[in-house]
Design a protein around this motif. Structure first.
Motif, PDB file in Angstrom:
ATOM      1  N   LEU A  63      28.374  24.291  27.170  1.00 23.40           N
ATOM      2  CA  LEU A  63      27.221  25.135  27.486  1.00 23.40           C
ATOM      3  C   LEU A  63      26.323  24.468  28.535  1.00 23.40           C
ATOM      4  O   LEU A  63      26.284  23.238  28.644  1.00 23.40           O
ATOM      5  N   PRO A  64      25.588  25.274  29.327  1.00 29.91           N
ATOM      6  CA  PRO A  64      24.608  24.699  30.266  1.00 29.91           C
ATOM      7  C   PRO A  64      23.580  23.869  29.495  1.00 29.91           C
ATOM      8  O   PRO A  64      23.284  24.144  28.335  1.00 29.91           O
ATOM      9  N   PRO A  86      19.052  27.589  36.830  1.00 30.47           N
ATOM     10  CA  PRO A  86      20.272  26.780  36.694  1.00 30.47           C
ATOM     11  C   PRO A  86      20.631  26.098  38.010  1.00 30.47           C
ATOM     12  O   PRO A  86      20.293  26.583  39.090  1.00 30.47           O
ATOM     13  N   GLY A  87      21.313  24.974  37.884  1.00 28.43           N
ATOM     14  CA  GLY A  87      21.727  24.234  39.077  1.00 28.43           C
ATOM     15  C   GLY A  87      20.585  23.522  39.760  1.00 28.43           C
ATOM     16  O   GLY A  87      20.577  23.367  40.985  1.00 28.43           O
ATOM     17  N   THR A  88      19.584  23.059  38.969  1.00 33.77           N
ATOM     18  CA  THR A  88      18.371  22.471  39.542  1.00 33.77           C
ATOM     19  C   THR A  88      18.077  21.113  38.925  1.00 33.77           C
ATOM     20  O   THR A  88      18.201  20.920  37.717  1.00 33.77           O
ATOM     21  N   HIS A 102      18.539  21.350  34.964  1.00 35.78           N
ATOM     22  CA  HIS A 102      19.212  22.465  34.299  1.00 35.78           C
ATOM     23  C   HIS A 102      20.564  22.592  34.976  1.00 35.78           C
ATOM     24  O   HIS A 102      20.654  23.022  36.127  1.00 35.78           O
ATOM     25  N   VAL A 103      21.614  22.183  34.266  1.00 38.10           N
ATOM     26  CA  VAL A 103      22.928  22.062  34.904  1.00 38.10           C
ATOM     27  C   VAL A 103      24.024  22.648  34.024  1.00 38.10           C
ATOM     28  O   VAL A 103      23.859  22.835  32.817  1.00 38.10           O
ATOM     29  N   GLU A 104      25.156  22.907  34.647  1.00 37.63           N
ATOM     30  CA  GLU A 104      26.340  23.371  33.943  1.00 37.63           C
ATOM     31  C   GLU A 104      26.949  22.198  33.154  1.00 37.63           C
ATOM     32  O   GLU A 104      26.704  21.027  33.472  1.00 37.63           O
ATOM     33  N   PRO A 105      27.760  22.486  32.136  1.00 38.81           N
ATOM     34  CA  PRO A 105      28.315  21.416  31.302  1.00 38.81           C
ATOM     35  C   PRO A 105      29.120  20.374  32.084  1.00 38.81           C
ATOM     36  O   PRO A 105      29.150  19.207  31.703  1.00 38.81           O
ATOM     37  N   ALA A 106      29.747  20.798  33.178  1.00 37.67           N
ATOM     38  CA  ALA A 106      30.533  19.833  33.966  1.00 37.67           C
ATOM     39  C   ALA A 106      29.678  18.718  34.541  1.00 37.67           C
ATOM     40  O   ALA A 106      30.165  17.606  34.789  1.00 37.67           O
ATOM     41  N   ASP A 107      28.385  18.993  34.774  1.00 38.27           N
ATOM     42  CA  ASP A 107      27.490  17.989  35.355  1.00 38.27           C
ATOM     43  C   ASP A 107      26.587  17.331  34.322  1.00 38.27           C
ATOM     44  O   ASP A 107      25.831  16.417  34.659  1.00 38.27           O
ATOM     45  N   ALA A 108      26.645  17.779  33.074  1.00 34.98           N
ATOM     46  CA  ALA A 108      25.666  17.342  32.079  1.00 34.98           C
ATOM     47  C   ALA A 108      25.699  15.840  31.847  1.00 34.98           C
ATOM     48  O   ALA A 108      24.655  15.177  31.827  1.00 34.98           O
ATOM     49  N   ALA A 109      26.873  15.266  31.657  1.00 35.12           N
ATOM     50  CA  ALA A 109      26.973  13.836  31.353  1.00 35.12           C
ATOM     51  C   ALA A 109      26.462  12.991  32.512  1.00 35.12           C
ATOM     52  O   ALA A 109      25.709  12.034  32.309  1.00 35.12           O
ATOM     53  N   ALA A 110      26.851  13.345  33.737  1.00 36.10           N
ATOM     54  CA  ALA A 110      26.416  12.580  34.906  1.00 36.10           C
ATOM     55  C   ALA A 110      24.908  12.683  35.091  1.00 36.10           C
ATOM     56  O   ALA A 110      24.229  11.693  35.405  1.00 36.10           O
TER      57      ALA A 110
END
Length: 392
Positions: A63-64, A86-88, A102-110
């Motif tokens: 999830l975002p 989102p994407g910010t 506020h990011v998508e799950p693909a970027d959450a960890a980074a």
């Protein structure tokens, strides 16, 4: 400690599945208005529609994510608008340090790792995410509080706490209001608000006490004890300032509290004026045209409220925020606090009957000014929509 808000389960599973979760990165030992930074951020997120808090364990759940650092203090408007963006990545405008995202799950960890350890946004994240400061994310105009003011974003440290709480309290204040609320009450109200927050006194408790003072003032006026009644009345107006500020700085405002507070504000002034007139009559004060004075004051109060409602209905903004003059005139227009100033001055001079005459004359004048404002707005609307000068 890191807290995360899980998505609600709704009727529309597809829509619910994409609802962002919230995560609070890190922790801070500094308490704001008696609460931890994590708790304040949790309340901000809940008020922005993100619910169910849990600890962040690095698992995004597909999830975002809305990630917020606990060692920074965010204006509630920043959290609200970040939830819509989102994407910010949000950065401090002075240092460029990343503080939220506020990011998508693909970027959450980074991004979570960056917020926990980095002072800059890496180029690889800048290439695919929007990086903004507070002024780019949120408007400086706050319609609810009738003012133009940049949203605050402050690093939370023990040394900075007094300055931060002062800024937060100032941010909770309406920009367009009467002169007593604007210039007299802020300093004592801030300290009483802080004491209430530390003692666990809720805004509705404060409002309840102010309602009791409304009744005491009414009875004192009715009996002709004008100075005692004025002491209770001014105490009520002070608490009327405190309850709203307490609700805003602790993020505990509610629909019921808003109705309770504003309902009392709207209803009680005519009853005070009625009781004042009864006190004059029963104590032998000779008032010129007493019935006329009474109906001008009470009728004028009602009609001015009608004028405000008509202006808002027709032009979609409040009458007091259209032009600079309108905001200035709100300081002194014939509402409760300016009228109490007139009553207090004449009561201290032992001429309470002339105080009510002064209120009647001032009410007539202000009613005329508001009529002119409405007519001017009707004429100005021919050239386009009416907009507040604060929004320009």
């Amino acid at each position: 400690m890191v807290l995360e808000l899980a998505a609600d389960v709704g009727k529309d599973d597809t829509q619910t599945a994409r609802k962002p979760q919230g995560a609070i990165v890190g922790e801070s030992p500094v308490r704001l208005w008696g609460m931890t930074s994590a708790e304040r951020l949790r309340r901000s997120l809940v008020r922005s529609g993100i619910t169910d808090v849990r600890g962040w364990d690095g698992f995004d759940g597909g999830l975002p994510q809305i990630l917020l650092r606990a060692d920074w203090v965010f204006d509630e408007a920043l959290v609200r608008d970040l939830a819509k963006s989102p994407g910010t990545i949000l950065v401090d405008s002075r240092s460029g340090e990343p503080v939220a995202a506020h990011v998508e799950p693909a970027d959450a960890a980074a991004v979570a790792s960056m917020l926990g350890s980095s002072r800059v946004v890496p180029d690889e994240l800048r290439e695919r995410l929007r990086v903004v400061g507070p002024g780019e994310l949120t408007s400086t105009y706050n319609n609810a509080l009738r003012k133009k003011e940049p949203p605050f974003l402050l690093r939370l440290t023990p040394e900075a706490l007094p300055r931060i709480e002062q800024r937060m309290f100032a941010g909770s204040y309406k920009g367009v209001t009467d002169l007593v609320t604007k210039y007299v009450w802020p300093w004592p109200a801030r300290h009483v608000t802080k004491a209430c927050a530390l003692l666990g006194i809720t805004p509705n408790m404060v409002t309840t006490l102010s309602a009791v003072l409304v009744g005491i003032a009414f009875w004192m006026f009715w009996e002709g004890h004008f100075l005692l009644g004025l002491a209770a009345a001014w105490g009520m107006t002070f608490l009327d300032t405190v309850d709203g500020k307490l609700a805003r700085v602790t993020l505990t405002s509610s629909k019921w509290g808003n109705v309770f507070d504003h309902g009392i504000d709207l209803v009680h002034p005519p009853f005070w004026y009625w009781a004042w007139m009864v006190g004059l009559w029963s104590n032998g004060y000779d008032t010129l045209y007493p019935d006329l004075v009474f109906w001008i004051v009470v009728g004028g109060y009602v009609l001015q409220r009608v004028q405000e409602g008509v202006f808002l209905s027709v032009f979609k903004i409040e009458i007091h925020i259209w032009r600079r003059f309108d905001s200035f005139f709100r300081l002194i227009t014939a509402r409760r606090n300016p009228n109490l100033l007139l009553l207090t001055g004449f009561a201290v001079a032992d001429r309470p009957e002339w105080g009510m005459v002064a209120v009647a004359l001032w009410t007539l004048f202000c009613f005329g000014v508001h009529m002119v404002q409405i007519l001017q707005a009707l004429a100005a609307r021919r050239a386009g929509p009416i907009r507040s000068w604060l929004a320009s």
